[in-house]
Write a protein that holds these residues in place. Sequence first.
Motif, PDB file in Angstrom:
ATOM      1  N   CYS A 172      -3.494   6.276  -4.576  1.00  0.00           N
ATOM      2  CA  CYS A 172      -4.312   6.293  -3.361  1.00  0.00           C
ATOM      3  C   CYS A 172      -5.778   5.765  -3.427  1.00  0.00           C
ATOM      4  O   CYS A 172      -6.239   5.028  -2.744  1.00  0.00           O
ATOM      5  CB  CYS A 172      -4.438   7.778  -2.952  1.00  0.00           C
ATOM      6  SG  CYS A 172      -3.093   8.402  -2.120  1.00  0.00           S
TER       7      CYS A 172
ATOM      8  N   CYS B 177       1.469  10.574  -0.490  1.00  0.00           N
ATOM      9  CA  CYS B 177       0.195  11.357  -0.207  1.00  0.00           C
ATOM     10  C   CYS B 177      -0.220  11.204   1.133  1.00  0.00           C
ATOM     11  O   CYS B 177      -0.135  10.193   1.772  1.00  0.00           O
ATOM     12  CB  CYS B 177      -0.988  10.896  -1.070  1.00  0.00           C
ATOM     13  SG  CYS B 177      -0.619  11.158  -3.025  1.00  0.00           S
TER      14      CYS B 177
ATOM     15  N   CYS C  79      -5.703  10.692  -5.495  1.00  0.00           N
ATOM     16  CA  CYS C  79      -5.029  10.570  -6.996  1.00  0.00           C
ATOM     17  C   CYS C  79      -5.012   8.810  -7.353  1.00  0.00           C
ATOM     18  O   CYS C  79      -5.654   8.340  -6.343  1.00  0.00           O
ATOM     19  CB  CYS C  79      -3.396  10.788  -6.758  1.00  0.00           C
ATOM     20  SG  CYS C  79      -2.460   9.622  -5.819  1.00  0.00           S
TER      21      CYS C  79
ATOM     22  N   GLU D 223      -3.410  10.642   2.510  1.00  0.00           N
ATOM     23  CA  GLU D 223      -4.253   9.363   2.802  1.00  0.00           C
ATOM     24  C   GLU D 223      -3.578   8.215   2.920  1.00  0.00           C
ATOM     25  O   GLU D 223      -4.110   7.552   3.565  1.00  0.00           O
ATOM     26  CB  GLU D 223      -5.485   9.500   1.758  1.00  0.00           C
ATOM     27  CG  GLU D 223      -5.304   9.581   0.357  1.00  0.00           C
ATOM     28  CD  GLU D 223      -5.046  10.960  -0.336  1.00  0.00           C
ATOM     29  OE1 GLU D 223      -4.100  11.887   0.150  1.00  0.00           O
ATOM     30  OE2 GLU D 223      -5.558  11.236  -1.409  1.00  0.00           O
ATOM     31  N   ARG D 224      -2.511   8.154   1.922  1.00  0.00           N
ATOM     32  CA  ARG D 224      -1.952   6.855   2.247  1.00  0.00           C
ATOM     33  C   ARG D 224      -1.192   6.933   3.521  1.00  0.00           C
ATOM     34  O   ARG D 224      -1.193   5.932   4.234  1.00  0.00           O
ATOM     35  CB  ARG D 224      -0.966   6.552   1.070  1.00  0.00           C
ATOM     36  CG  ARG D 224      -1.527   5.813  -0.009  1.00  0.00           C
ATOM     37  CD  ARG D 224      -0.515   5.461  -1.176  1.00  0.00           C
ATOM     38  NE  ARG D 224      -0.108   6.775  -1.889  1.00  0.00           N
ATOM     39  CZ  ARG D 224       1.026   7.141  -2.548  1.00  0.00           C
ATOM     40  NH1 ARG D 224       1.930   6.300  -2.421  1.00  0.00           N
ATOM     41  NH2 ARG D 224       0.960   8.142  -3.210  1.00  0.00           N
TER      42      ARG D 224
HETATM   43 ZN   LIG Z   1      -2.262   9.985  -3.688  1.00  0.00          ZN
END
Ligand SMILES: [Zn+2]
Length: 132
Positions: free
Chosen positions: A90, A52, A87, A54-55
Amino acid sequence: MYDEIIAKAFEALKNAYAPYSGYHVGACVRCRDGRYFLGANIENASYGATSCAERNAIFSCYSNGYRKKDVEMIAIVSDGERIGTPCGICRQVLSELMPSDVPVVLSNGKETLVTNMQELLPMAFDSEDLIR
Ligand SMILES: [Zn+2]
Protein backbone atom coordinates in the motif's frame (compact mmCIF):
# COMPACT_ATOMS: atom_id res chain seq x y z
CA MET A 1 -10.07 18.95 11.59
CA TYR A 2 -9.98 15.29 10.59
CA ASP A 3 -13.09 14.15 12.47
CA GLU A 4 -15.27 13.85 9.37
CA ILE A 5 -12.86 11.81 7.26
CA ILE A 6 -12.08 9.55 10.23
CA ALA A 7 -15.80 8.97 10.77
CA LYS A 8 -16.26 8.06 7.11
CA ALA A 9 -13.32 5.65 7.26
CA PHE A 10 -14.92 3.96 10.28
CA GLU A 11 -18.15 3.67 8.25
CA ALA A 12 -16.14 1.85 5.57
CA LEU A 13 -14.54 -0.38 8.21
CA LYS A 14 -17.98 -1.84 8.94
CA ASN A 15 -17.89 -3.36 5.43
CA ALA A 16 -14.56 -5.11 5.92
CA TYR A 17 -14.52 -8.78 4.96
CA ALA A 18 -11.88 -10.20 7.28
CA PRO A 19 -12.86 -13.74 8.30
CA TYR A 20 -9.21 -14.88 8.47
CA SER A 21 -7.36 -12.12 10.32
CA GLY A 22 -10.31 -10.63 12.18
CA TYR A 23 -8.51 -7.32 11.64
CA HIS A 24 -10.90 -4.75 10.20
CA VAL A 25 -9.68 -1.73 8.27
CA GLY A 26 -11.50 1.16 6.63
CA ALA A 27 -10.18 3.96 4.47
CA CYS A 28 -11.52 7.17 3.03
CA VAL A 29 -9.96 9.35 0.33
CA ARG A 30 -11.12 12.96 0.19
CA CYS A 31 -10.71 14.81 -3.09
CA ARG A 32 -10.27 18.56 -3.46
CA ASP A 33 -13.82 18.95 -4.82
CA GLY A 34 -15.22 17.40 -1.62
CA ARG A 35 -15.92 13.93 -2.97
CA TYR A 36 -15.14 10.93 -0.79
CA PHE A 37 -14.18 7.40 -1.78
CA LEU A 38 -14.36 4.55 0.68
CA GLY A 39 -12.54 1.24 0.93
CA ALA A 40 -12.47 -1.70 3.32
CA ASN A 41 -10.08 -4.64 3.53
CA ILE A 42 -11.37 -7.63 1.59
CA GLU A 43 -9.64 -10.91 2.46
CA ASN A 44 -9.56 -14.17 0.53
CA ALA A 45 -8.90 -17.82 1.39
CA SER A 46 -5.98 -17.47 -1.03
CA TYR A 47 -4.35 -14.90 1.26
CA GLY A 48 -2.32 -13.23 -1.48
CA ALA A 49 -5.56 -12.24 -3.21
CA THR A 50 -6.50 -10.04 -0.26
CA SER A 51 -6.84 -6.33 -0.97
CA CYS A 52 -6.27 -3.66 1.66
CA ALA A 53 -8.73 -0.88 2.53
CA GLU A 54 -6.51 2.01 1.47
CA ARG A 55 -5.77 0.44 -1.91
CA ASN A 56 -9.47 -0.20 -2.47
CA ALA A 57 -10.26 3.43 -1.59
CA ILE A 58 -7.61 4.98 -3.86
CA PHE A 59 -8.50 2.59 -6.70
CA SER A 60 -12.15 3.61 -6.36
CA CYS A 61 -11.05 7.24 -6.52
CA TYR A 62 -9.10 6.61 -9.74
CA SER A 63 -11.89 4.43 -11.14
CA ASN A 64 -14.14 7.45 -10.90
CA GLY A 65 -11.81 9.60 -12.96
CA TYR A 66 -9.85 11.35 -10.23
CA ARG A 67 -6.07 11.58 -10.31
CA LYS A 68 -3.10 12.37 -8.06
CA LYS A 69 -3.58 16.15 -8.15
CA ASP A 70 -7.20 15.75 -6.98
CA VAL A 71 -6.40 13.87 -3.76
CA GLU A 72 -6.58 16.08 -0.68
CA MET A 73 -6.06 13.50 2.07
CA ILE A 74 -6.67 9.91 3.13
CA ALA A 75 -7.75 8.41 6.44
CA ILE A 76 -6.98 4.79 7.32
CA VAL A 77 -8.56 3.34 10.45
CA SER A 78 -8.47 -0.04 12.12
CA ASP A 79 -9.80 -1.83 15.17
CA GLY A 80 -6.37 -2.87 16.40
CA GLU A 81 -4.87 -2.17 19.81
CA ARG A 82 -2.34 0.14 18.22
CA ILE A 83 -2.62 2.47 15.24
CA GLY A 84 -2.27 0.51 12.01
CA THR A 85 0.09 1.84 9.35
CA PRO A 86 -0.14 0.92 5.65
CA CYS A 87 1.58 -2.30 4.57
CA GLY A 88 4.51 -2.17 2.15
CA ILE A 89 2.41 -2.77 -0.97
CA CYS A 90 0.00 0.00 0.00
CA ARG A 91 2.86 2.41 0.70
CA GLN A 92 4.15 1.76 -2.83
CA VAL A 93 0.70 2.24 -4.37
CA LEU A 94 -0.18 5.35 -2.38
CA SER A 95 3.20 6.94 -3.06
CA GLU A 96 2.43 6.84 -6.79
CA LEU A 97 -1.27 7.65 -6.70
CA MET A 98 -1.43 10.53 -4.22
CA PRO A 99 0.71 13.62 -3.52
CA SER A 100 3.57 12.85 -1.12
CA ASP A 101 2.81 15.79 1.17
CA VAL A 102 -0.94 15.51 1.79
CA PRO A 103 -2.20 14.22 5.16
CA VAL A 104 -2.36 10.50 5.80
CA VAL A 105 -4.54 10.25 8.90
CA LEU A 106 -4.19 7.02 10.88
CA SER A 107 -6.49 6.12 13.76
CA ASN A 108 -7.68 3.22 15.83
CA GLY A 109 -10.42 5.28 17.48
CA LYS A 110 -8.29 5.88 20.56
CA GLU A 111 -5.26 7.56 19.07
CA THR A 112 -4.72 9.47 15.83
CA LEU A 113 -1.47 10.06 13.96
CA VAL A 114 -1.16 12.42 11.00
CA THR A 115 1.70 11.69 8.63
CA ASN A 116 2.28 11.69 4.86
CA MET A 117 3.77 9.47 2.18
CA GLN A 118 7.15 11.21 2.34
CA GLU A 119 7.46 9.99 5.91
CA LEU A 120 5.89 6.58 5.27
CA LEU A 121 7.96 5.73 2.18
CA PRO A 122 11.13 7.78 1.81
CA MET A 123 13.21 7.10 -1.33
CA ALA A 124 10.19 5.50 -3.03
CA PHE A 125 10.65 3.63 -6.29
CA ASP A 126 8.77 5.61 -8.91
CA SER A 127 8.42 6.22 -12.65
CA GLU A 128 11.69 8.19 -12.69
CA ASP A 129 13.50 4.96 -11.83
CA LEU A 130 12.27 3.38 -15.07
CA ILE A 131 14.14 5.89 -17.23
CA ARG A 132 17.16 4.22 -18.90
ZN1 LIG B 1 -1.90 -2.82 2.47
